[in-house]
Design an enzyme around this catalytic site. Structure first.
Site, mmCIF file in Angstrom:
data_model
loop_
_atom_site.group_PDB
_atom_site.id
_atom_site.type_symbol
_atom_site.label_atom_id
_atom_site.label_comp_id
_atom_site.label_asym_id
_atom_site.label_seq_id
_atom_site.Cartn_x
_atom_site.Cartn_y
_atom_site.Cartn_z
ATOM 1 N N GLY A 189 53.549 35.713 -31.203
ATOM 2 C CA GLY A 189 53.142 35.350 -32.556
ATOM 3 C C GLY A 189 51.937 34.433 -32.554
ATOM 4 N N GLY B 19 48.681 30.018 -22.070
ATOM 5 C CA GLY B 19 48.414 31.453 -22.113
ATOM 6 C C GLY B 19 46.952 31.805 -22.310
ATOM 7 N NE ARG C 178 34.053 28.978 -24.297
ATOM 8 C CZ ARG C 178 32.716 28.825 -24.272
ATOM 9 N NH1 ARG C 178 32.033 28.951 -25.372
ATOM 10 N NH2 ARG C 178 32.104 28.549 -23.142
ATOM 11 C CB THR D 137 44.864 32.851 -33.687
ATOM 12 O OG1 THR D 137 43.766 32.722 -32.787
ATOM 13 C CG2 THR D 137 44.891 34.262 -34.238
ATOM 14 C CE LYS E 30 40.518 19.742 -23.791
ATOM 15 N NZ LYS E 30 40.205 18.295 -23.624
ATOM 16 N N GLY F 192 48.552 25.626 -28.348
ATOM 17 C CA GLY F 192 49.763 26.118 -29.003
ATOM 18 C C GLY F 192 50.762 25.039 -29.371
ATOM 19 C CD GLU F 193 53.734 23.739 -25.661
ATOM 20 O OE1 GLU F 193 54.921 23.766 -25.332
ATOM 21 O OE2 GLU F 193 52.807 23.685 -24.830
#
Lengths: 749, 328
Positions: A475, A517, A621, A627, A694, A697-698
């Site tokens: 997702g 990822g 970057r 997203t 870097k 996501g978290e």
């Protein structure tokens, strides 16, 4: 097809070539829409439990209803006599709990030893889901309960692993001699990942003994090894497919009980078996984030410069689990302070397994550190932003390592400007009827991690590119960013790049976890594309430095050819292999940011509503502005949950998870999420990944809850140290403030 | 889910004729289906009443409204007469559940919602409501959402409905059709039961009896409010709620019809509280006296102790709001 070329890179030195700045397709950073979006919106993107081969049987897990002990018997005979029931399965290969992320081995196995209430102890398989569920829910089970179940944290066995303690200088002396200091303890409750898609696996075996598992997993290269190990078969005999994953948040990092149960049943029954967890199973039978208790001891000199920083934490997990919520992840490097103590204690309890949940460590850890910093700012008489800026270290305060890119101060300053921080008032001074309004700030930081990753890129005869890796898109937007990287490198518009993910027959990607990822698998795709470009040069007889690829054409000097012409009938394929290297030791690398929140606290009821939030982030970057922004918003909303609503409750007597559904486990709903503004500050990190990105996501969840907690204090003068700040806790604080005369009732005319 | 027979009723008589101890009527199914999936409820037979002619909102002879049992929560909340004359009901409905649920949930079904007690929902736990005589695990457990008024040693569950709280304040009556085809009406206050030592008996419906309508009395001149305190901004059950229908005449409170949610096994109403208020000039001291009476026998269970001060404060704030002009 010519032989696949392999391009390897181990990150032992910075990559200052900045390859993605030398290309000219113009895809990188753009808010490209997800190529998988239309399929998801139309419902044609099929998730694990939705593709059922002909003849699939349905399995439902049986849960243990004691906290600890042995299963004496399962009444298999009665169950199998029920209509539609095909069999009851259990045994020594069943998983007690999911594997921890990256374990590469089965977790504790054996269904007869119960270690927590809700543990899967068997599987009932039926012709229909309803048949199986009824038998599973009414299954007669007898136990030999142990008399030493440990469900109370206070009396549980405690461990203090040496490797997780740090004692530098003399914190006690620093505290005693400091100009200013705080010594406060914060607690947080357990959380659940509660992904939208419950855990599900469809297992089928072929005649050669090869298992195909369609699952909902985050890191297939590891899950394959874990599943094979659990079943006692060779890794090569397992193929896992997970092209779409409906959220994981850490709960799908490691192979989980339903996958092994489905595989065992499918083999015995010689037909495919699907096991989809119910929402209740997910809450009690996968993983949770540990509750935490964190004593923060912070002290400064007269100028508000930290001289000491102590972070002593207590967390819990099942006996034998290696994972323990690493609360001091950012504490090691975020702020100065020469006298340091980091303590870490693990209580062993018979409760649902604790594991990685989005931003393990930082999410609850920064609730404590960033609220404690707010408390420290007040005793120092400093603005909380100024205190943070004064305490940004020159080098890592424990080992002297230099930092990588770090725009923490800039994020705080930019955020203060955008948010109107200068308008912040003292607690209790801003009122709108019953509502008290306040603002809070917190730093964001998330350790940057990368992982080994491979990807294959093929330039095909029709002038399109194919990207193949077992990387997942949970997702997050993996399909989009890998499309962009390949399109950028090979001069192709996004609609001429096909990305296929989530199949262990493809080269192993990094998997989705630890925010690594994009930087890792993205690097692998970039490396593969570099090798493809070199083949294009060879075929054109030009120097790589002279090559420009754009809009499906390759150009060098006076030569211009379409990619169809270059490829002819001989596709060009290359595999990129990315490996982390020694740069992780040469530089302290993290993503940074600043959170701002404005809340309204109802003085009558203690209800807190977040009115607006701002996150300013720097994460190397930015590969896709859309997203990346979505990731940050999602994390910040979870911060609302951590700060205000999410509380996985264990019964004090048997440790069972009490609130096992989304009606009573309160994730924030749309009305809880205010307008959220996101801004990115530009930077390129050469030491982490050859694509200069870097982890992002978290990052959004790291510190966002603390900004809300600090805003509550600024609104009404109530300092919440026990999260989430539910109305009962806030109201208790308000009543104390009113009784002490520090908060007017608001009713004076 | 236990297998069950399914019957679609074509008339109320057919429905009640098919009723019985192991039969449930199903309308929106927003609560019943969840409970059946968990096997908290295991009826042998479902009688689908969705085709019955119980979907009208009609004016009654005395100027009130008769709300058919199958009127959805969405339709009831949006009805212009409800919005105009019974604002407390519209607001209560809209504060509950989600748009999707309100589109399915019906008036009759909403009245019969089961408690959200986690121990009731978990079949591995003893529960006197689910299995009479097995015990109550909520007592001594996690009982943050549980009752502070009217609970017993057998059960401390709360009724989760918002709609019913507003109807209780409005003095609604429930219309019930018996197996002989006759219809009776009953005050909503008499309809619900407190847990006592039979918490499995939640209301006055006999076996196979069917709710056919809720009747609202003629509207009264009043200001109305439904105030719901909850853990998140939407899609959460009330920690406490106050439904209030208040009128002030010549500086004195002329009417104070009050009902409370989230605090008891049924929507709670205490006429003694109202008697303290009526005839008096509004003031904080008066509201405190009313709250004293309301909470006189309130008892916390540990994790829900906060509801006692919370209910007091919420009641006072609601009364202040509704009497504000008069107090000025």
């Amino acid at each position: 097809m010519s032989e696949t070329i392999i391009r390897k890179m181990q990150m032992d030195e910075p990559d200052e070539r900045r390859v993605l700045d030398l290309t000219s397709q113009g895809l990188i950073g753009r808010p490209v829409t997800r190529p998988d979006g239309p399929a998801k919106v139309a419902g044609t993107a099929s998730y694990a439990g939705e593709i059922l081969p002909e003849g699939t049987a349905f399995g439902v897990l049986v849960r243990a209803t004691i906290a600890k002990g042995k299963v004496a018997s399962l009444d298999e005979a009665s169950a199998t006599a029920m209509p539609g029931v095909l069999g009851v399965f259990t045994g020594e290969r069943f998983l007690r709990n999911p594997a921890q992320g990256g374990a590469d081995a089965a977790p504790v196995q054996g269904a007869s030893e119960v270690a927590y209430f809700g543990q899967p102890i068997g599987l009932v398989v039926g012709e229909t889901y309803e048949d199986a569920r009824h038998a599973a829910y009414t299954m007669g089970v007898t136990y030999e309960p142990a008399d030493d179940a440990s469900v109370d944290l206070d009396t549980a066995k405690s461990e203090r692993p040496d490797a997780k303690q740090l004692d530098q200088g003399d914190l006690d002396a620093a505290m005693a001699g400091a100009a200013h200091g705080v010594d406060v303890t914060y607690t947080t409750t357990p959380d659940s990942s509660a992904p939208m898609e419950p855990h599900a696996s469809v297992a089928s075996w072929d005649e050669e003994g090869v298992l195909t598992l369609r699952g909902s997993y985050q890191m297939l290269r590891h899950n394959r090894i874990e599943l094979a190990d659990a079943l006692g078969i060779e890794t090569e005999k397992v193929r896992i497919l997970a092209p779409f994953v409906g959220g994981g948040f850490g709960s799908k990092l490691g192979i989980a009980p339903e996958a092994v149960a489905a595989s065992i049943a499918a083999k015995a029954l010689k037909r495919p078996v699907v096991v989809a967890m119910t929402r209740q199973h997910v809450f009690e039978g996968t993983i949770r984030r540990s509750e935490t208790s964190q004593r923060m001891r912070l002290c400064t000199d007269a100028d508000g410069r930290l001289t000491g920083f102590g972070h002593d934490s207590k967390v819990s997990n099942l006996p034998g689990e290696s994972f323990s919520e690493p609360l001091a992840m950012t504490t090691h490097f975020l702020y100065r302070g020469e006298n340091r103590r980091i303590g870490h204690e693990i209580r062993r309890v018979n409760r649902t397994c604790a594991g990685s949940v989005r931003a393990p460590g930082e999410a609850p850890g920064m609730l404590a550190t960033e609220c404690a910093m707010d408390e420290l700012a007040e005793v120092c008489g400093l603005d909380p932003i100024e205190l943070r800026k004064r305490n940004i270290p020159d080098q890592q305060p424990e080992n002297g390592t230099p930092y990588g890119t770090r725009l923490l101060a800039e994020c705080l300053e930019e955020g203060a400007h955008r948010f109107g921080w200068a308008d912040r008032k003292a607690p209790g001074e801003r009122r709108e009827g019953e509502w008290l309004i306040g603002m809070g700030v917190a730093s964001a930081a998330r350790t940057n991690m990368t992982a080994p990753a491979s990807a294959r890129v093929t330039l095909r005869a029709d002038g399109t590119a194919l990207v193949e890796t077992d990387m997942t898109d949970i997702g997050t937007g993996t399909y989009a960013i890998l499309t962009q990287i390949a399109g950028e490198m090979l001069g192709l518009p996004a609609d001429r790049v096909e990305v296929t993910l989530g199949d262990t027959d493809f080269p192993p990607g990094s998997g989705s976890g630890g925010s690594w990822g994009a930087s890792s698998t993205g690097a692998a795709v970039m490396l593969a594309c570099e090798a493809v470009r070199e083949q294009v040069c060879l075929r054109m007889g030009v120097e790589p430095s002279a090559l420009t690829m754009r809009d499906g054409e390759a150009m060098a000097g006076n030569t211009r050819r379409t990619l169809e012409e270059v490829v002819g009938d001989e596709p060009v394929a290359a595999t990129g292999d990315f490996e982390p290297g020694s740069t992780t030791e040469q530089r302290v690398m993290a993503s940074y940011g600043a959170h701002f929140a404005e809340v309204a606290v109802n003085q009558t009821t203690g209800e807190v509503r977040v009115r607006r939030m701002l996150g300013v982030f720097s994460a190397g970057r930015i590969l896709n502005e859309r997203t990346a922004r979505s990731q940050c918003i999602g994390g910040m909303i979870w911060g609302i949950g951590e700060a205000l609503t999410e509380d996985l409750v264990h019964d004090p007597r048997d440790g069972h998870v009490v609130n096992r559904d989304l009606a009573e486990y309160h994730v924030p709903v749309n009305l809880d999420a205010p307008p959220i503004e996101i801004a990115f500050l530009e930077e390129l990190e050469d030491w982490g990944s050859p694509i200069q990105s870097k982890g992002i996501g978290e990052l959004g969840i790291c510190g966002s809850g603390a900004a809300i907690g600090n805003a509550i204090y600024n609104a009404c003068g109530v300092r919440i140290r026990d999260f989430p700040a539910t109305p009962d806790k806030v109201l208790a604080g308000i009543i104390s403030e009113e009784e002490a005369g520090r908060l007017s009732s608001g009713q004076e005319k | 889910m236990k297998s069950f027979d399914y019957l679609r009723a074509g008339s109320t008589g057919e429905a009640t004729g098919a009723g019985g101890a192991a039969t449930r009527f199903i309308a929106g199914g927003t609560n019943l289906l969840d409970l059946m999936k968990l096997e908290v409820m295991t009826p042998d037979k479902l009688v689908d009443i969705n085709r019955l002619d119980l979907k009208a909102i009609e004016e009654t002879e005395d100027g009130g409204l008769r709300v058919g049992a199958l009127v959805t929560n969405s339709d009831l909340a949006a009805d212009p007469r409800v919005r105009r004359d019974y604002a407390v009901l519209s607001r209560a409905l809209l504060s509950g559940a989600t748009g999707q649920l309100r589109n399915m949930a019906t008036t009759g079904g909403n009245l019969l919602q089961r408690t959200r007690c986690s121990y009731f929902y978990d079949t591995a736990m003893p529960c006197n409501k689910r299995e009479p005589g097995s015990g109550c695990q909520a007592i001594g457990g996690y009982n943050r959402i549980h009752a502070i008024l009217g609970a017993s040693d057998s059960c401390i569950a709360t009724h989760p409905s918002d709609m019913a709280v507003a109807m209780r304040a409005l003095g609604a009556r429930v219309e019930i059709e018996g197996t002989d085809g006759t219809r009776r009406t009953q005050d909503l206050g008499d309809f619900y039961r407190l847990p006592s030592d039979t918490p499995q008996v939640e209301n006055a419906l006999g076996e196979a009896e069917l709710i056919t309508a809720v009747i609202l009395p003629a509207p009264v001149t009043s200001r109305q409010a439904y105030r719901k305190v909850r853990d998140r901004a939407s899609y959460a059950f009330a920690l406490v709620s106050v439904a209030a229908v208040v009128a002030v005449e010549e500086g004195k409170i002329a009417r104070a019809d009050l009902a409370f949610g989230g605090v008891a096994h049924a929507p709670w109403r205490n006429e003694a509280v109202e008697a303290i208020l009526v005839g008096e000039a509004p003031s904080d001291a008066l509201f405190d006296r009313a709250a004293d009476t309301l909470l006189e026998k309130a008892k916390g269970q540990g994790s829900n102790d906060f509801k006692i001060p919370l209910l007091r404060r919420t009641l006072k704030a609601t009364l202040r709001e509704l009497t504000a002009e008069a107090a000025r």
